[in-house]
Design an enzyme around this catalytic site. Structure first.
Site, PDB file in Angstrom:
ATOM      1  N   CYS A   2       0.835  -1.202   0.000  1.00  0.00           N
ATOM      2  CA  CYS A   2       0.000   0.000   0.000  1.00  0.00           C
ATOM      3  C   CYS A   2       0.878   1.263   0.000  1.00  0.00           C
ATOM      4  CB  CYS A   2      -0.931   0.091   1.208  1.00  0.00           C
ATOM      5  SG  CYS A   2      -2.047  -1.297   1.350  1.00  0.00           S
ATOM      6  N   ARG A  28       3.936  -0.315  -4.854  1.00  0.00           N
ATOM      7  CA  ARG A  28       3.693  -0.804  -3.494  1.00  0.00           C
ATOM      8  C   ARG A  28       2.431  -1.656  -3.391  1.00  0.00           C
ATOM      9  NH1 ARG A  28       6.778   2.150   0.229  1.00  0.00           N
ATOM     10  NH2 ARG A  28       5.408   1.551   1.918  1.00  0.00           N
ATOM     11  N   TRP A  75      -2.515  -2.897  -1.552  1.00  0.00           N
ATOM     12  CA  TRP A  75      -2.121  -4.296  -1.644  1.00  0.00           C
ATOM     13  C   TRP A  75      -2.936  -4.985  -0.552  1.00  0.00           C
ATOM     14  CZ3 TRP A  75       0.300  -8.025   1.469  1.00  0.00           C
ATOM     15  CH2 TRP A  75       0.794  -9.144   0.781  1.00  0.00           C
ATOM     16  N   ASN A 101      -1.572   2.363   5.518  1.00  0.00           N
ATOM     17  CA  ASN A 101      -0.667   1.298   5.081  1.00  0.00           C
ATOM     18  C   ASN A 101      -0.201   0.578   6.334  1.00  0.00           C
ATOM     19  OD1 ASN A 101       1.448  -0.248   4.009  1.00  0.00           O
ATOM     20  ND2 ASN A 101       2.893   1.444   4.193  1.00  0.00           N
ATOM     21  N   GLY A 102      -0.411  -0.754   6.369  1.00  0.00           N
ATOM     22  CA  GLY A 102       0.013  -1.518   7.545  1.00  0.00           C
ATOM     23  C   GLY A 102      -1.081  -2.491   7.949  1.00  0.00           C
ATOM     24  N   GLU A 484      18.392 -16.921  -7.713  1.00  0.00           N
ATOM     25  CA  GLU A 484      17.878 -15.618  -8.126  1.00  0.00           C
ATOM     26  C   GLU A 484      17.260 -15.689  -9.531  1.00  0.00           C
ATOM     27  OE1 GLU A 484      17.054 -13.035  -6.802  1.00  0.00           O
ATOM     28  OE2 GLU A 484      17.110 -11.449  -8.304  1.00  0.00           O
ATOM     29  N   LYS A 488      13.391 -14.797 -10.348  1.00  0.00           N
ATOM     30  CA  LYS A 488      12.999 -13.786 -11.336  1.00  0.00           C
ATOM     31  C   LYS A 488      11.981 -14.382 -12.297  1.00  0.00           C
ATOM     32  CE  LYS A 488      13.958 -10.859  -9.909  1.00  0.00           C
ATOM     33  NZ  LYS A 488      14.674 -10.570  -8.727  1.00  0.00           N
ATOM     34  N   GLU A 491       8.474 -15.086 -10.591  1.00  0.00           N
ATOM     35  CA  GLU A 491       7.655 -13.953 -10.156  1.00  0.00           C
ATOM     36  C   GLU A 491       7.092 -13.145 -11.310  1.00  0.00           C
ATOM     37  OE1 GLU A 491       9.614 -11.059  -7.621  1.00  0.00           O
ATOM     38  OE2 GLU A 491      11.496 -11.340  -8.661  1.00  0.00           O
ATOM     39  N   HIS A 507      20.675 -35.874  -6.237  1.00  0.00           N
ATOM     40  CA  HIS A 507      20.073 -36.381  -5.001  1.00  0.00           C
ATOM     41  C   HIS A 507      18.559 -36.201  -4.986  1.00  0.00           C
ATOM     42  CE1 HIS A 507      24.060 -37.074  -3.418  1.00  0.00           C
ATOM     43  NE2 HIS A 507      24.387 -35.846  -3.778  1.00  0.00           N
ATOM     44  N   LYS A 606       6.133  -4.296  -3.903  1.00  0.00           N
ATOM     45  CA  LYS A 606       7.577  -4.110  -3.809  1.00  0.00           C
ATOM     46  C   LYS A 606       8.054  -3.929  -2.373  1.00  0.00           C
ATOM     47  CE  LYS A 606      11.423  -2.313  -6.220  1.00  0.00           C
ATOM     48  NZ  LYS A 606      11.867  -3.652  -6.612  1.00  0.00           N
TER      49      LYS A 606
HETATM   50  C1  F6R Z   1      12.100 -10.127  -5.862  1.00  0.00           C
HETATM   51  C2  F6R Z   1      12.050  -9.100  -4.848  1.00  0.00           C
HETATM   52  C3  F6R Z   1      11.746  -9.507  -3.457  1.00  0.00           C
HETATM   53  C4  F6R Z   1      12.500  -8.624  -2.454  1.00  0.00           C
HETATM   54  C5  F6R Z   1      12.041  -8.923  -1.027  1.00  0.00           C
HETATM   55  C6  F6R Z   1      12.812  -8.116  -0.010  1.00  0.00           C
HETATM   56  O1  F6R Z   1      12.416  -9.606  -7.110  1.00  0.00           O
HETATM   57  O2  F6R Z   1      12.230  -7.952  -5.116  1.00  0.00           O
HETATM   58  O3  F6R Z   1      12.025 -10.858  -3.239  1.00  0.00           O
HETATM   59  O4  F6R Z   1      13.859  -8.850  -2.589  1.00  0.00           O
HETATM   60  O5  F6R Z   1      10.678  -8.640  -0.901  1.00  0.00           O
HETATM   61  O6  F6R Z   1      12.652  -6.753  -0.231  1.00  0.00           O
HETATM   62  P1  F6R Z   1      13.700  -5.704   0.304  1.00  0.00           P
HETATM   63  O7  F6R Z   1      14.974  -5.953  -0.413  1.00  0.00           O
HETATM   64  O8  F6R Z   1      13.092  -4.369  -0.012  1.00  0.00           O
HETATM   65  O9  F6R Z   1      13.833  -5.943   1.773  1.00  0.00           O
END
Ligand code: F6R
Length: 611
Positions: A2, A28, A75, A101-102, A484, A488, A491, A507, A606
């Site tokens: 949010c 967000r 969100w 937000n929260g 990673e 990527k 997601e 394994h 995010k």
């Molecule tokens: C994936 C991604 C998330 C963040 C995670 C932590 O692309 O961006 O997995 O890495 O939510 O977020 P931060 O780094 O802001 O603590």
């Protein structure tokens, strides 16, 4: 999670400003959005399900002119994404509205109490209790009513509230969710973060937990938990507004992938001594003696940042010769980590606001008395302010929900931290430092070369866009890069993908391999090359289809591979920075070809400010 914004403006109508700010907060959350403005003594509310563009169209059709207003992009946590659950939420007679937000943890108990005294709820959200609670305390002064209400709330919040009887007043407050005050000429703001304010002002004041702010067009007053006035000097933000725009790229993610060479150069600025034999890292918060006294390092992070943490473990063990434990922040808070005053806890976070990471950081600092260091991308974020030391990643604003350039900044920052600690402890030789430093200086150029693999990666994406599953294999310092790459892909393309240490494949996961399974193997030169080449052979023998990331001149893995992506050869410690780029591009192009929403993938946000 949010985004909220509020503005009091002397002359200018605020609806357009609020929508523009919300667009910059959309990363967000994007389940629904809404604004409310005070116009001719009445609160006018517009709320739409889905993205801000829906809200923008609805606001455009209303010709609203109010000069005091609040806005929200959601969100969903409590209640599904729908118009009735969209913010702003109102009290019983619509005389006040609130955005939040929260998470209000005691909202059910509060709701039952408020219902018993006649409040009628029209949404499934926890936020609505805040509106009814402020209403219950309102006796002609919004600030006092908000201050009294906050005493009843448990949980996390950043809020903005307006009341129809108080034109030119936005009251904001924060507890465990970010809120920043923006200072302009004839108008002032509150917002979840500075990106919402960049088109209007660079002068900001960060609120601390427990503080309340009254924003008017001509003045801003901040109060602490006890109601005392707080004087705090404004800070000036150096990020430019253009950096939060797409700049000709179809998606923020692609733009941000291409910004990685400058992320590296910016992260190195002022941190490498001219003689190439030293790393200079202001802000670490520990002098040489304290660095020498360290006995252990803990790393806490989530998601992509957690992957960076695993690369960091490799760096720290090798160059600083300290034991390192990497933890999911969300798990570490439920355990009893062994930590003490001679240990260092590093919290890695792009946003600096992730609730779990922040909680783990605070616990290390307050409960175990450990030294703490935040590796963060957002100056002024909660972690950046709370940790004893701070190393900024200098990636600039990252808008695409899938993290790319911030990850690159984290890898560089962690390498610098490892070398800096190693220097103080005498565990890294001058030759090694020199090799790393000159490799780092060349890295932006190497990354430019990797970005040229984009055409090849697009061809591979074309072939494999329909795959049901993907396997990513790496070893050593590139094992976290396999994780990673898989993250990527899942997601943003919604294809199931797993990252695995290549040696572990036999394994278990080897049972999954057949001719429909694309296997991306990171097989650049280094100490793991021979073993990973063997693992690729095993996968090939089972019919697996190999996409290999290799260095030029490779004649072993490349011969077995169905697709080859060549990246420049660099020092092994720098190979994660180079190798991750084609994986980011592959995820990007597969997602584009599948037609998913690359910058705002479903269900994600995010900044995750709930635990
Ligand atoms: C994936 C991604 C998330 C963040 C995670 C932590 O692309 O961006 O997995 O890495 O939510 O977020 P931060 O780094 O802001 O603590």
């Amino acid at each position: 999670m949010c985004g909220i914004v509020g503005c009091a403006s002397r002359e200018h109508p605020v609806p357009g400003l609020l929508v523009e700010s919300l667009k910059r907060l959309e990363y967000r959350g994007y389940d629904s959005a809404g604004i409310a403005v005070l116009e001719n003594g009445e609160l006018q509310t517009v709320r739409e399900v889905g993205k801000i563009k829906n809200l923008e169209a609805a606001v455009g059709g209303r010709n609203l002119q109010g000069r005091t207003g609040i806005g929200h992009t959601r969100w969903a946590t409590h209640g599904k994404p729908s118009e009735r659950n969209a913010h702003p939420h109102r009290n019983r007679d619509g005389s006040l509205v609130v955005v939040h937000n929260g998470i209000i943890e005691n909202y059910l108990e509060l709701k039952h109490g408020l219902q018993a005294t006649g409040s009628v709820f029209t949404s499934d959200t926890d936020t609505e209790v805040i509106a009814h609670l402020i209403d219950a305390h309102y006796q002609g002064d919004l600030l006092t009513a908000v201050q009294a209400s906050l005493k009843r709330l448990e949980g996390s919040y950043a809020i903005a509230v307006i009341h129809r009887a108080e034109p030119d007043v936005v009251v904001g407050a924060r507890q465990d969710s970010p809120l920043v005050v923006g200072l302009g000429e004839g108008r002032n703001w509150v917002a979840s973060d500075v990106s919402a304010l960049l088109p209007w002002t660079r002068r900001v004041v960060y609120l601390e937990d427990g503080e309340v702010v009254v924003v008017r067009s001509s003045e801003v007053r901040i109060f602490d938990r006890g109601g005392r006035v707080v004087q705090r000097e404004p800070e000036t933000i150096t990020w430019s507004a253009e950096r939060t725009e797409k700049g000709g790229y179809p998606h923020f993610m692609l733009k941000e992938i291409h910004e990685q060479p400058s992320t590296v150069s910016d992260s190195l600025l002022g941190r490498l001594a001219g003689d190439d034999y030293r790393v200079v890292l202001d802000g670490l918060g520990l002098d040489d003696e304290e660095l020498r006294a360290l006995t252990r390092i803990g790393i806490v992070a989530c998601g992509t940042s957690w992957h960076a943490g695993h690369v960091g473990k490799f760096f720290l063990e090798q160059f600083a010769r300290l034991p390192v434990e990497v933890d999911y922040a969300s798990e570490s808070v439920f355990r009893e980590p062994v930590m003490g005053q001679k240990d260092l806890m590093i919290a890695i976070s792009q946003s600096g606001e992730t609730a779990d990471t922040r909680a783990a950081l605070r616990r290390a600092q307050d409960l175990f008395g450990a030294h703490t260091l935040a590796v963060c991308n957002v100056p002024g974020s909660s972690m950046a302010r709370e940790a004893q030391g701070l190393v900024l990643t200098h990636a600039g604003p990252e808008i695409g929900v899938a993290s790319t350039k911030a990850f690159m900044g984290q890898l560089v920052a962690l390498l610098l931290v490892a070398v800096r600690i190693g220097q103080a402890r005498g565990t890294i030789s001058r030759d090694t430092i020199r090799e790393l430093v000159s490799g780092l200086r060349r890295l932006p150029h190497d990354l430019e070369r990797v970005l040229k693999t984009a055409a090849k990666v697009q061809e591979i994406a074309e072939v494999w866009q329909g795959a049901r599953d993907f396997l990513y294999l790496g070893r050593g310092v590139n094992y976290p890069i396999a994780l990673e790459g898989a993250l990527k892909l899942k997601e943003i393309s919604y294809i199931h993908a797993e990252g695995y240490p290549a040696g572990e494949m036999k394994h278990g996961p080897i049972a999954l391999i057949d001719e429909n399974m694309p296997i991306l193997a990171i097989a650049t030169r280094g100490r793991t090359y021979a073993t990973i080449a063997g693992n690729v052979e095993e996968a090939k023998a089972r019919g697996g289809r190999i996409i290999a990331v290799v260095n030029p001149g490779d004649d072993r893995v490349a011969r077995m591979a169905d697709h080859v992506i060549e990246v420049p050869e660099v020092a092994e410690a720098l190979s994660p920075m180079v190798n991750v780029v084609p994986l980011q591009l592959l995820a990007y192009w597969i997602a584009v070809k599948r037609g998913t929403d690359v910058d705002q993938p479903r269900n994600l946000a995010k900044t995750v400010t709930v635990q």
